[in-house]
Structure formats: C-alpha cells, structure tokens
Enzyme design. Structure first.
Site, mmCIF file in Angstrom:
data_model
loop_
_atom_site.group_PDB
_atom_site.id
_atom_site.type_symbol
_atom_site.label_atom_id
_atom_site.label_comp_id
_atom_site.label_asym_id
_atom_site.label_seq_id
_atom_site.Cartn_x
_atom_site.Cartn_y
_atom_site.Cartn_z
ATOM 1 N N TYR A 1 0.794 -1.342 -0.064
ATOM 2 C CA TYR A 1 0.119 -0.095 0.145
ATOM 3 C C TYR A 1 0.646 1.444 0.040
ATOM 4 O O TYR A 1 0.628 2.295 -0.560
ATOM 5 C CB TYR A 1 -0.974 -0.049 1.453
ATOM 6 C CG TYR A 1 -2.094 1.121 1.358
ATOM 7 C CD1 TYR A 1 -3.036 1.001 0.756
ATOM 8 C CD2 TYR A 1 -1.755 1.984 2.271
ATOM 9 C CE1 TYR A 1 -3.871 2.029 0.911
ATOM 10 C CE2 TYR A 1 -2.640 3.134 2.466
ATOM 11 C CZ TYR A 1 -3.721 3.319 1.774
ATOM 12 O OH TYR A 1 -4.772 3.975 2.035
ATOM 13 N N LYS B 1 0.995 4.129 -2.728
ATOM 14 C CA LYS B 1 0.418 5.561 -2.368
ATOM 15 C C LYS B 1 1.436 6.639 -2.775
ATOM 16 O O LYS B 1 1.096 7.425 -2.914
ATOM 17 C CB LYS B 1 0.094 5.607 -0.889
ATOM 18 C CG LYS B 1 -1.253 4.902 -0.638
ATOM 19 C CD LYS B 1 -2.316 5.258 -1.653
ATOM 20 C CE LYS B 1 -3.729 5.195 -1.354
ATOM 21 N NZ LYS B 1 -4.640 5.451 -2.277
HETATM 22 N N1 NAD Z 1 -9.402 6.295 5.341
HETATM 23 C C1 NAD Z 1 -8.331 6.744 5.608
HETATM 24 O O1 NAD Z 1 -7.867 7.171 6.511
HETATM 25 C C2 NAD Z 1 -7.605 6.694 4.206
HETATM 26 C C3 NAD Z 1 -6.035 7.081 4.647
HETATM 27 C C4 NAD Z 1 -5.142 7.334 3.666
HETATM 28 C C5 NAD Z 1 -5.742 7.036 2.186
HETATM 29 N N2 NAD Z 1 -6.929 6.670 2.101
HETATM 30 C C6 NAD Z 1 -7.361 6.374 0.574
HETATM 31 O O2 NAD Z 1 -8.664 6.828 0.654
HETATM 32 C C7 NAD Z 1 -9.267 6.321 -0.581
HETATM 33 C C8 NAD Z 1 -10.888 6.170 -0.094
HETATM 34 O O3 NAD Z 1 -10.654 5.207 1.012
HETATM 35 P P1 NAD Z 1 -11.756 4.963 2.157
HETATM 36 O O4 NAD Z 1 -11.213 5.225 3.525
HETATM 37 O O5 NAD Z 1 -12.783 5.898 1.912
HETATM 38 O O6 NAD Z 1 -12.311 3.621 1.871
HETATM 39 P P2 NAD Z 1 -13.615 2.784 1.377
HETATM 40 O O7 NAD Z 1 -13.343 1.252 1.228
HETATM 41 O O8 NAD Z 1 -14.706 3.354 2.058
HETATM 42 O O9 NAD Z 1 -13.545 3.379 0.005
HETATM 43 C C9 NAD Z 1 -12.947 2.846 -1.347
HETATM 44 C C10 NAD Z 1 -14.018 2.700 -2.299
HETATM 45 O O10 NAD Z 1 -13.149 2.369 -3.436
HETATM 46 C C11 NAD Z 1 -13.981 1.305 -3.944
HETATM 47 N N3 NAD Z 1 -13.306 0.599 -5.117
HETATM 48 C C12 NAD Z 1 -12.257 -0.506 -4.605
HETATM 49 N N4 NAD Z 1 -11.756 -1.011 -5.882
HETATM 50 C C13 NAD Z 1 -12.344 -0.472 -6.929
HETATM 51 C C14 NAD Z 1 -12.248 -0.445 -8.188
HETATM 52 N N5 NAD Z 1 -11.363 -1.309 -8.687
HETATM 53 N N6 NAD Z 1 -12.868 0.167 -8.928
HETATM 54 C C15 NAD Z 1 -13.781 1.218 -8.516
HETATM 55 N N7 NAD Z 1 -14.052 1.251 -7.117
HETATM 56 C C16 NAD Z 1 -13.272 0.580 -6.440
HETATM 57 C C17 NAD Z 1 -14.731 0.662 -2.887
HETATM 58 O O11 NAD Z 1 -15.689 -0.277 -3.459
HETATM 59 C C18 NAD Z 1 -14.990 1.619 -1.852
HETATM 60 O O12 NAD Z 1 -16.204 1.996 -2.129
HETATM 61 C C19 NAD Z 1 -8.520 5.197 -0.761
HETATM 62 O O13 NAD Z 1 -7.640 5.379 -1.890
HETATM 63 C C20 NAD Z 1 -7.657 5.180 0.402
HETATM 64 O O14 NAD Z 1 -6.619 4.352 0.213
HETATM 65 C C21 NAD Z 1 -7.913 6.500 3.138
#
Ligand code: NAD
Length: 302
Positions: A164, A168
């Site tokens: 990851y 990222k």
């Molecule tokens: N939540 C955090 O604290 C955090 C921290 C750092 C980075 N992120 C990043 O933020 C983004 C959103 O994450 P989140 O926390 O909302 O998680 P989440 O799991 O709620 O959202 C991710 C979404 O992406 C969709 N997804 C996954 N694979 C896919 C694909 N191949 N095609 C289309 N859609 C797809 C999932 O169905 C999901 O709805 C991600 O990239 C995650 O890595 C989140």
C-alpha cells in the site's frame, strides 16, 4: 455554507465514491453545483466481489438533495469506460478525483505476489487508466483538475503496508510529473493524504477518534483543489479531522567531496552527522533545483 466557490458547469468523476471518503467528495461536489459521475465497483475492502448498490445509493442521495449525478459500476482498471460514461451522459469531463482503493495489509515476509499485485492494480494502474483516458479531453479543453489520493503510509511508511505504501507514494510521483506536463495545458494536478473514519480504518483507529475523523472533513480540500480558484499544482496535502497542511521534500545541505580524488566509505562515516544535518536544509521544487548542490560541488573542484 458560503457558496462563492461554484462548479456549476463542471463534470466531476469521483472513483470509489460508493462509500467512505469518495462518497463525501461526491456529495460535496454536487452541493457546489457540479454534475458527478459516481464510480464504484462495490467490492470489499480486500478487493473482492462487486455490487451496483454502493454507487446507486450515493447517486440517489445526490438526486434527493437536488443535485445531478450518474452511477458507474466499472472497475478503475477499465478507466476508459468511466470516462466514456462521463462524456456520454454529460458531454465533458473537468475534474477527476482518483480515490478508489483497497487494502491487503500483511507484513512483508508474509506478502504474497497477489497482495502486492492487487494493491498496485487498483491504486496505481487503476488511477493511471482513468487519468490516461481523461487526459486528452482535459488537454483539448485546455483546462482540468486531477486529484490523486496518496497516504501517510506512503509518505512515512507503516507497519504491514509495504504494498500500500509503495502504491500511495507512487501516486505522488505520478502527481509531480503530470503537474509538470499538464501545466501548459491548463491541467493542475495535486495529491491528498487523507485520514478519515471509513470501513478501511475501522478497527485500526480508536473508536472515539474514528467517530471524530468524519470523511466530510476531508472533502472541502478536494473540492477546492478541483475548482478554478485553486491555481497550485504538484502539491501534496495531509488532511483530516478538520485540519489541512502541505507537505514538501526537505534535503540537508549535504557534504561535497573532491570528485577527482574520489571519496571512501570511511569519509562517508566521518561526515555522517553533517550529511544528515537538516540545520540549513533546502527544499528543491524540481529536479533542476535538486541538482544545484551537486553542480556547485563539481564547480568548486573544477
Ligand atoms: N480512510 C483513511 O484514513 C485513508 C487514509 C489514507 C488514504 N486513504 C485512501 O482514500 C481512498 C478512499 O478510502 P476510504 O477510506 O474511503 O475507503 P472505502 O473502502 O470506504 O472506499 C474505497 C472505495 O473504493 C471502491 N473501489 C475499490 N476498488 C475499486 C475498483 N477497482 N474500481 C472502482 N472502485 C473501487 C470501494 O468499493 C470503496 O467504495 C483510498 O484510496 C484509500 O487508500 C484513506
């Protein structure tokens, strides 16, 4: 809400917008008047399965609030289809938020090729596919905004997240070069490293903190970066819990040895403290600026 920042004629694609941060971004873009393509494959955090309900539910929410949105259920691996849907439905694309993501956390010694590959495919190759498909349209209209979703796990590293973290920080590398290539075509490209209480972080953050880190507290930055008001490109912003900050590279002034005489590992050891001393640190903005100290050293010994 102060309504001064409007995106009324804009079409915004948010990938992975069926829940979590992406959902919050999509809802806020719609509140600012944008027409939104709500993309989501609807699988698990682990990247398994698929369902149309996640994206459909968010589209219904936007429409109920008087906004305009369409659902797309493709994987970001089929980025072309997502962009085609924006063009078919709304006739254009102005802003792309690459947000879709999955997790396959494992310590490196337990990492399997499939964990490494899947995380790369969704975060890096997926973001590439959607962005590559949108790019010619943004160039043609001489305007566009692209936002990539990085992570502190990439910037600083995090136990159990080698795959990851690689993906990222890779997205930040992509951000930097696209910012350079896009600028003369009016395309500005930035990255965010968000923290939010979503299904991805559930169980990882203490419940009290999880509750407070509402996904909605990330989206105002994303909408700003997607607006014409934002004129910055190539930035990386940490955001969460109502706080926003900018990240930049920092490098020590370093130590120059005589390039004609060469230098030894012992010389490195003897100068280690100075090599690692950030007292007079510099902050190169591009590769050319990054070369300055090196070139000065060559000149010094000419
Ligand atoms: N939540 C955090 O604290 C955090 C921290 C750092 C980075 N992120 C990043 O933020 C983004 C959103 O994450 P989140 O926390 O909302 O998680 P989440 O799991 O709620 O959202 C991710 C979404 O992406 C969709 N997804 C996954 N694979 C896919 C694909 N191949 N095609 C289309 N859609 C797809 C999932 O169905 C999901 O709805 C991600 O990239 C995650 O890595 C989140």
């Amino acid at each position: 809400m102060n309504d001064s920042l409007r995106l009324d004629d804009k079409v915004v694609i948010v990938t992975g917008a069926g829940g979590g941060l992406g959902q919050a971004h999509a809802l806020l873009f719609a509140r600012h008047g944008a027409r939104v393509v709500v993309n989501d494959l609807g699988g698990s955090t682990h990247g398994e399965g698929a369902s149309t309900s996640a994206a459909d539910r968010v589209v219904a929410q936007i429409r109920e609030a008087g906004g305009t949105a369409v659902a797309n259920h493709d994987s970001v691996s089929d980025g072309q289809r997502i962009v085609e849907q924006a063009l078919d439905t709304f006739g254009r694309v102005d802003v792309l938020v690459n947000n879709a993501g999955i997790l396959r956390d494992k310590t490196f010694h337990k990492m399997e090729d499939s964990d490494w590959e899947q995380v790369y495919q969704v975060h890096v190759a997926g973001a590439y596919k959607v962005t590559r498909a949108a790019w010619p349209h943004l160039r043609e209209q001489n305007a566009g905004r692209v936002i990539f979703t990085s992570s502190t796990s990439g910037i600083y590293g995090n136990f159990g997240q080698a795959n990851y973290g690689m993906a990222k920080l890779g997205l930040y590398g992509l951000t930097r070069t696209l910012a350079i290539e896009g600028r003369k075509h009016g395309i500005l490209v930035n990255a965010i490293a968000p923290t939010g209480g979503t299904r991805m972080t559930e169980g990882l953050l203490p419940p009290q903190v999880f509750e407070q880190l509402k996904p909605e507290l990330v989206s105002p930055l994303v909408v700003y970066l997607g607006s014409e008001q934002c004129q910055d490109s190539g930035g990386l912003y940490e955001v969460g819990g109502g706080w926003v900050g900018k990240v930049r590279w920092e490098r020590s002034l370093g130590v120059g040895f005589n390039p004609h005489e060469g230098f030894s590992a012992e010389d490195v050891a003897a100068n280690w403290e100075r090599i690692s001393d950030f007292a007079d640190a510099v902050h190169p903005r591009d590769s050319l600026e990054a070369l300055q100290q090196m070139m000065a050293n060559l000149q010094k010994y000419q």
